[in-house]
Design a protein around this motif. Structure first.
Motif, PDB file in Angstrom:
ATOM      1  N   LEU A 112       0.842  -1.198   0.000  1.00 52.83           N
ATOM      2  CA  LEU A 112       0.000   0.000   0.000  1.00 52.83           C
ATOM      3  C   LEU A 112       0.871   1.239   0.000  1.00 52.83           C
ATOM      4  N   THR A 113       0.486   2.242  -0.800  1.00 53.18           N
ATOM      5  CA  THR A 113       1.277   3.462  -0.872  1.00 53.18           C
ATOM      6  C   THR A 113       0.396   4.689  -0.956  1.00 53.18           C
ATOM      7  N   LYS A 114       0.930   5.802  -0.498  1.00 55.96           N
ATOM      8  CA  LYS A 114       0.382   7.119  -0.785  1.00 55.96           C
ATOM      9  C   LYS A 114       1.203   7.799  -1.868  1.00 55.96           C
ATOM     10  N   ARG A 115       2.122   7.064  -2.455  1.00 57.41           N
ATOM     11  CA  ARG A 115       3.027   7.601  -3.472  1.00 57.41           C
ATOM     12  C   ARG A 115       2.993   6.720  -4.726  1.00 57.41           C
ATOM     13  N   PRO A 116       1.846   6.644  -5.394  1.00 56.33           N
ATOM     14  CA  PRO A 116       1.745   5.750  -6.556  1.00 56.33           C
ATOM     15  C   PRO A 116       2.637   6.169  -7.719  1.00 56.33           C
ATOM     16  N   GLU A 117       3.059   7.427  -7.749  1.00 58.19           N
ATOM     17  CA  GLU A 117       3.962   7.861  -8.816  1.00 58.19           C
ATOM     18  C   GLU A 117       5.265   7.065  -8.755  1.00 58.19           C
ATOM     19  N   ARG A 118       5.813   6.915  -7.571  1.00 53.55           N
ATOM     20  CA  ARG A 118       7.053   6.143  -7.410  1.00 53.55           C
ATOM     21  C   ARG A 118       6.799   4.665  -7.682  1.00 53.55           C
ATOM     22  N   MET A 119       5.658   4.172  -7.239  1.00 50.61           N
ATOM     23  CA  MET A 119       5.303   2.775  -7.494  1.00 50.61           C
ATOM     24  C   MET A 119       5.259   2.508  -9.004  1.00 50.61           C
ATOM     25  N   LYS A 120       4.635   3.413  -9.739  1.00 48.41           N
ATOM     26  CA  LYS A 120       4.562   3.263 -11.197  1.00 48.41           C
ATOM     27  C   LYS A 120       5.952   3.296 -11.813  1.00 48.41           C
ATOM     28  N   GLU A 121       6.783   4.227 -11.354  1.00 52.04           N
ATOM     29  CA  GLU A 121       8.153   4.333 -11.870  1.00 52.04           C
ATOM     30  C   GLU A 121       8.923   3.040 -11.635  1.00 52.04           C
ATOM     31  N   TYR A 122       8.756   2.463 -10.451  1.00 51.02           N
ATOM     32  CA  TYR A 122       9.489   1.234 -10.134  1.00 51.02           C
ATOM     33  C   TYR A 122       9.055   0.080 -11.028  1.00 51.02           C
ATOM     34  N   PHE A 123       7.762  -0.155 -11.120  1.00 47.03           N
ATOM     35  CA  PHE A 123       7.281  -1.314 -11.867  1.00 47.03           C
ATOM     36  C   PHE A 123       7.307  -1.115 -13.377  1.00 47.03           C
ATOM     37  N   SER A 124       7.703   0.071 -13.821  1.00 44.40           N
ATOM     38  CA  SER A 124       7.877   0.313 -15.261  1.00 44.40           C
ATOM     39  C   SER A 124       9.285  -0.025 -15.730  1.00 44.40           C
ATOM     40  N   GLN A 125      10.168  -0.382 -14.816  1.00 43.30           N
ATOM     41  CA  GLN A 125      11.529  -0.750 -15.192  1.00 43.30           C
ATOM     42  C   GLN A 125      11.540  -2.053 -15.995  1.00 43.30           C
ATOM     43  N   GLN A 126      12.477  -2.147 -16.881  1.00 45.44           N
ATOM     44  CA  GLN A 126      12.617  -3.331 -17.712  1.00 45.44           C
ATOM     45  C   GLN A 126      13.358  -4.434 -16.948  1.00 45.44           C
ATOM     46  N   SER A 127      12.980  -5.675 -17.239  1.00 47.25           N
ATOM     47  CA  SER A 127      13.690  -6.859 -16.728  1.00 47.25           C
ATOM     48  C   SER A 127      13.884  -6.812 -15.212  1.00 47.25           C
ATOM     49  N   LEU A 128      12.798  -6.528 -14.499  1.00 46.52           N
ATOM     50  CA  LEU A 128      12.895  -6.480 -13.053  1.00 46.52           C
ATOM     51  C   LEU A 128      13.314  -7.826 -12.472  1.00 46.52           C
ATOM     52  N   TRP A 129      12.999  -8.908 -13.167  1.00 40.64           N
ATOM     53  CA  TRP A 129      13.347 -10.227 -12.636  1.00 40.64           C
ATOM     54  C   TRP A 129      14.853 -10.359 -12.428  1.00 40.64           C
ATOM     55  N   ILE A 130      15.636  -9.683 -13.282  1.00 45.12           N
ATOM     56  CA  ILE A 130      17.093  -9.730 -13.133  1.00 45.12           C
ATOM     57  C   ILE A 130      17.501  -9.068 -11.814  1.00 45.12           C
ATOM     58  N   LYS A 131      16.893  -7.940 -11.511  1.00 44.81           N
ATOM     59  CA  LYS A 131      17.208  -7.222 -10.276  1.00 44.81           C
ATOM     60  C   LYS A 131      16.755  -8.008  -9.054  1.00 44.81           C
ATOM     61  N   TRP A 132      15.611  -8.680  -9.171  1.00 44.19           N
ATOM     62  CA  TRP A 132      15.136  -9.500  -8.056  1.00 44.19           C
ATOM     63  C   TRP A 132      16.042 -10.718  -7.859  1.00 44.19           C
ATOM     64  N   TYR A 133      16.492 -11.298  -8.957  1.00 42.87           N
ATOM     65  CA  TYR A 133      17.432 -12.416  -8.850  1.00 42.87           C
ATOM     66  C   TYR A 133      18.738 -11.975  -8.203  1.00 42.87           C
ATOM     67  N   GLU A 134      19.270 -10.845  -8.644  1.00 47.43           N
ATOM     68  CA  GLU A 134      20.511 -10.343  -8.062  1.00 47.43           C
ATOM     69  C   GLU A 134      20.338 -10.060  -6.573  1.00 47.43           C
ATOM     70  N   ALA A 135      19.183  -9.524  -6.191  1.00 46.13           N
ATOM     71  CA  ALA A 135      18.913  -9.257  -4.779  1.00 46.13           C
ATOM     72  C   ALA A 135      18.870 -10.559  -3.988  1.00 46.13           C
ATOM     73  N   ALA A 136      18.245 -11.580  -4.580  1.00 47.66           N
ATOM     74  CA  ALA A 136      18.177 -12.883  -3.905  1.00 47.66           C
ATOM     75  C   ALA A 136      19.558 -13.517  -3.799  1.00 47.66           C
ATOM     76  N   LYS A 137      20.337 -13.430  -4.860  1.00 41.60           N
ATOM     77  CA  LYS A 137      21.681 -14.024  -4.865  1.00 41.60           C
ATOM     78  C   LYS A 137      22.560 -13.375  -3.803  1.00 41.60           C
ATOM     79  N   GLU A 138      22.464 -12.056  -3.679  1.00 36.80           N
ATOM     80  CA  GLU A 138      23.359 -11.326  -2.789  1.00 36.80           C
ATOM     81  C   GLU A 138      22.899 -11.338  -1.331  1.00 36.80           C
ATOM     82  N   ASN A 139      21.588 -11.448  -1.111  1.00 33.18           N
ATOM     83  CA  ASN A 139      21.074 -11.256   0.244  1.00 33.18           C
ATOM     84  C   ASN A 139      20.312 -12.446   0.824  1.00 33.18           C
ATOM     85  N   LEU A 140      19.922 -13.393  -0.035  1.00 37.60           N
ATOM     86  CA  LEU A 140      19.045 -14.470   0.425  1.00 37.60           C
ATOM     87  C   LEU A 140      19.605 -15.866   0.177  1.00 37.60           C
TER      88      LEU A 140
END
Length: 248
Positions: A112-140
Motif C-alpha cells: 500500500l502506498t500514498k506515493r503511486p507515482e514512485r510505485m509506477k516508476e518502479y514497476f515500469s523498469q525493464q527486466s525487473l526479474w534480473i534485479k530481483w534475482y541479483e537481490a536474492a543471490k546477494e542477500n538471500l
C-alpha cells in the motif's frame, strides 16, 4: 508480526519510517507515526531511529527472511510502518522485498502506498526479474541455497516467474475525493495482478468514478456501501477495511 488488522494475517516491517505527504489529510492522522513513538515500539532500535517521522527510513535486515519461514499461506501487509515507495527508500531495498515475494508464492503480499507515482516508476523498469534475482543471490542465498542447490537453478526460477507476480497486490490510500482522483488513475497504469484501495481514514463520501475507478458510493453508512460496491465490481479490484474519522 501477528496483527489485529482485519484484512491481513501478518504485518512485515522489513522497512520502517516515513514522512507525511504534503496535502494528504490522511497523513495528518497517521497511526504509524504515533505508534512509532509508543513505548511498545521504542524498545526496538529501528523505531528509535525513525521516531521523528521526518523521512528517515531504516532497513531491518533481521526481518527480511521472515516470510520464507512461514509455510502456511498468509496474507501479508508489507511495511505497515513505512511506505515502500517513499523517496528515501532505495530501489535496492525494494528489490529485496520483491525477491522475497517471488520466492514465497504461497503468500499474498499487499503493498500500500500514498506515493503511486514512485510505485509506477518502479514497476515500469525493464527486466525487473534480473534485479530481483541479483537481490536474492546477494542477500538471500544462505536462506534458499538448500532448496535450489545452485545459483543456476535460482536464476532459472526468476526467469520463469510471471510478471506481474500473481501473489502481489498493489494499492493506494484514498482517504477523500481529492486523493482518489489523484491516485487511482496512476494505480490503474501500474501492471499488477490485483489492485486495491485502502480508504482509511475515510474522511468524506467518495465517488470513485471521478477517480477513474469502479463504482459510486452514496450512503450515510458509506464505509459499508463502498465495501459492497467493490465486492460487486470486477475481480481485479479489492477494497480493504474502511474507517470513518471523527474529531470527537
Amino acid at each position: 508480526m501477528s496483527t489485529n488488522i482485519q484484512w491481513c494475517d501478518e504485518t512485515w516491517n522489513v522497512i520502517v519510517g516515513c514522512s507525511r505527504v504534503s496535502g494528504s489529510p490522511g497523513c495528518a492522522r497517521c497511526y504509524a507515526a504515533k505508534a512509532a513513538k509508543s513505548p511498545r515500539l521504542q524498545q526496538f532500535p529501528q523505531y528509535q531511529t525513525v521516531s521523528n517521522w521526518d523521512g528517515t527510513v531504516e532497513f531491518v535486515k533481521s526481518q527480511l527472511i521472515k516470510p520464507l519461514c512461514w509455510k502456511k499461506p498468509k496474507i501479508i501487509f508489507v511495511c505497515s510502518m513505512a511506505d515502500l515507495f517513499h523517496a528515501n527508500v532505495p530501489d535496492e531495498w525494494i528489490h529485496q522485498v520483491m525477491a522475497i515475494a517471488a520466492l514465497s508464492p504461497q503468500h499474498t503480499f499487499q503493498i500500500l502506498t500514498k506515493r503511486p507515482e514512485r510505485m509506477k516508476e518502479y514497476f515500469s523498469q525493464q527486466s525487473l526479474w534480473i534485479k530481483w534475482y541479483e537481490a536474492a543471490k546477494e542477500n538471500l542465498w544462505d536462506a534458499v541455497s538448500e532448496k535450489f542447490g545452485g545459483l543456476i537453478n535460482l536464476q532459472q526460477y526468476f526467469i520463469d516467474q510471471p510478471f506481474p507476480l500473481p501473489n502481489v497486490w498493489l494499492g493506494a490510500s484514498t482517504e477523500n475525493q481529492l486523493m482518489a482522483a489523484k491516485r487511482i488513475p496512476i494505480l490503474l497504469q501500474i501492471p499488477c495482478s490485483v489492485r486495491f484501495l485502502s480508504c482509511e481514514p475515510l474522511l468524506e463520501e467518495i465517488d470513485l468514478r471521478q477517480g477513474g475507478a469502479i463504482q459510486k458510493l452514496i450512503s450515510d453508512d458509506y464505509e459499508w456501501e463502498l465495501v459492497n460496491e467493490c465486492r460487486s465490481a470486477f475481480s481485479a479490484w479489492k477494497c480493504l477495511l474502511m474507517s470513518t474519522y471523527s474529531d470527537s
